[in-house]
Enzyme design. Sequence first.
Site, PDB file in Angstrom:
ATOM      1  N   TYR A  99     -14.367  53.908  14.251  1.00 53.94           N
ATOM      2  CA  TYR A  99     -14.621  52.482  14.016  1.00 53.94           C
ATOM      3  C   TYR A  99     -15.913  52.374  13.220  1.00 53.94           C
ATOM      4  CZ  TYR A  99     -16.055  47.701  15.027  1.00 53.94           C
ATOM      5  OH  TYR A  99     -16.488  46.410  14.902  1.00 53.94           O
ATOM      6  N   ASP A 171     -12.669  56.393  22.761  1.00 57.71           N
ATOM      7  CA  ASP A 171     -12.543  54.959  22.465  1.00 57.71           C
ATOM      8  C   ASP A 171     -11.058  54.618  22.558  1.00 57.71           C
ATOM      9  OD1 ASP A 171     -12.238  52.456  21.289  1.00 57.71           O
ATOM     10  OD2 ASP A 171     -13.819  52.763  19.797  1.00 57.71           O
ATOM     11  N   LYS A 196     -10.535  43.116  22.281  1.00 57.83           N
ATOM     12  CA  LYS A 196      -9.252  43.279  21.623  1.00 57.83           C
ATOM     13  C   LYS A 196      -8.106  43.080  22.618  1.00 57.83           C
ATOM     14  CE  LYS A 196     -12.117  44.218  18.321  1.00 57.83           C
ATOM     15  NZ  LYS A 196     -12.558  45.556  17.989  1.00 57.83           N
TER      16      LYS A 196
HETATM   17  C1  LIG Z   1     -13.689  46.244  17.748  1.00 54.87           C
HETATM   18  C2  LIG Z   1     -13.843  47.679  18.034  1.00 54.87           C
HETATM   19  C3  LIG Z   1     -15.071  48.208  18.474  1.00 54.87           C
HETATM   20  C4  LIG Z   1     -16.318  47.363  18.613  1.00 54.87           C
HETATM   21  O1  LIG Z   1     -16.207  46.385  19.593  1.00 54.87           O
HETATM   22  P1  LIG Z   1     -16.989  44.973  19.569  1.00 54.87           P
HETATM   23  O2  LIG Z   1     -16.477  44.302  20.781  1.00 54.87           O
HETATM   24  O3  LIG Z   1     -16.630  44.288  18.280  1.00 54.87           O
HETATM   25  O4  LIG Z   1     -18.434  45.293  19.607  1.00 54.87           O
HETATM   26  C5  LIG Z   1     -15.127  49.566  18.766  1.00 54.87           C
HETATM   27  N1  LIG Z   1     -14.051  50.373  18.615  1.00 54.87           N
HETATM   28  C6  LIG Z   1     -12.864  49.893  18.179  1.00 54.87           C
HETATM   29  C7  LIG Z   1     -11.724  50.839  18.024  1.00 54.87           C
HETATM   30  C8  LIG Z   1     -12.716  48.548  17.869  1.00 54.87           C
HETATM   31  O5  LIG Z   1     -11.540  48.094  17.412  1.00 54.87           O
END
Ligand SMILES: *Cc1c(COP(=O)(O)O)cnc(C)c1O
Length: 373
Positions: A99, A171, A196
């Site tokens: 990311y 992640d 998300k």
């Molecule tokens: C959006 C996202 C992040 C960061 O998260 P935030 O809530 O925007 O700080 C990290 N990893 C992935 C895969 C993401 O899609």
Amino acid sequence: MRIETLAVHAGQAVDAETGAVTPPIHLSTTFERDADGGYRQGYVYSRYGNPNRSAVEGCLTALEGGAAAAAFASGSAATFALLQSLAPGDHVLVPTDAYFGTTKLLREVIGPWGLTWDAVDMTDLDAVAQAIRPNTRVVWVETPSNPLVRIVDIREIAALAHAASARCVCDNTWATPVLTRPLELGADLVMHSTTKYLGGHSDVLGGALIAREDDELFQRVRGVQTSGGLVPSPFECWLLLRGIRTVPWRMRAHSANALAVAHHLRTHPAVEAVHYPGLESHPGHQIAKRQMSAFGGMLSLQVRGGRDAALAMTARLQLFTRATSLGGSESLIEHRASVEGAGTMAPENLLRVSVGLENVEDLIEDLDQALGS
Ligand SMILES: *Cc1c(COP(=O)(O)O)cnc(C)c1O
């Protein structure tokens, strides 16, 4: 209990005081001390702990099958807390297609603070083995990845990390615990942007770390969370818990819709390539079949005719909103190269799609008219 049941019940109980079925939101920042100096429920001050945060942390612990969880104000705050729990001079290995905010954080904030790091192609296990150093403490995995939706074998990467006495952090934002179980595959910690799919409605920013063991490293993570004040508000925790209740069912629908869209676009004359791990032609398909219970709601496509054709196509769409982020009920489409700017790995004709929960026939008809068929 299975995941659908955990999503509805873990961390959630009828309010003992009022009988409220939906949990109350505790806005109080401070909690009364008993006459003997103790605290009834252990809550002192809401930066340290709050009933709504405890509820969401308990639920996330159960969903990932971990021992403990810490909730944060954003996914990036969760990443920051993990990296800040290491020491200057330690080394971290991240994927080349991590990311972009994770790499940006390393480059601009954590690197200057003293952590060393390298980026490596995590689909190449030899390259990962070569890049691990004696001072590597964390090997960071992200799968499926952005924007080519590549798949990394968590079990293999965790084994390489452990052989070097490093931890494997995954992640799991795009897959969610519904589709991928990183802790069962050997990862030590799971990170989420709960903004998300877990939140699921594009209305709450949040993040989390879930640990297989409540060990010394995780104590340090919690120290950064509370001393650094990287915490979500009670209302954000409440919204997140509400979103989580339906995540197992939403992930099924996102995955079914995305698979149908991917199959349709694959043979479309205006489309040069489709990147979706559910397609047999995808290089990570075999690993995804082993590692995921369905292939998720994210795909990307490359439009014939380059950047201008891709942007013009998005302008003709009626149902897909041109916006960043992912995981909400509405379908979103995004030209990643212009969002990431200089140094992007995204091809200029690539569009990333977060396939929503609309009827898939409506989505396919809209894509067809925008692609001009
Ligand atoms: C959006 C996202 C992040 C960061 O998260 P935030 O809530 O925007 O700080 C990290 N990893 C992935 C895969 C993401 O899609």
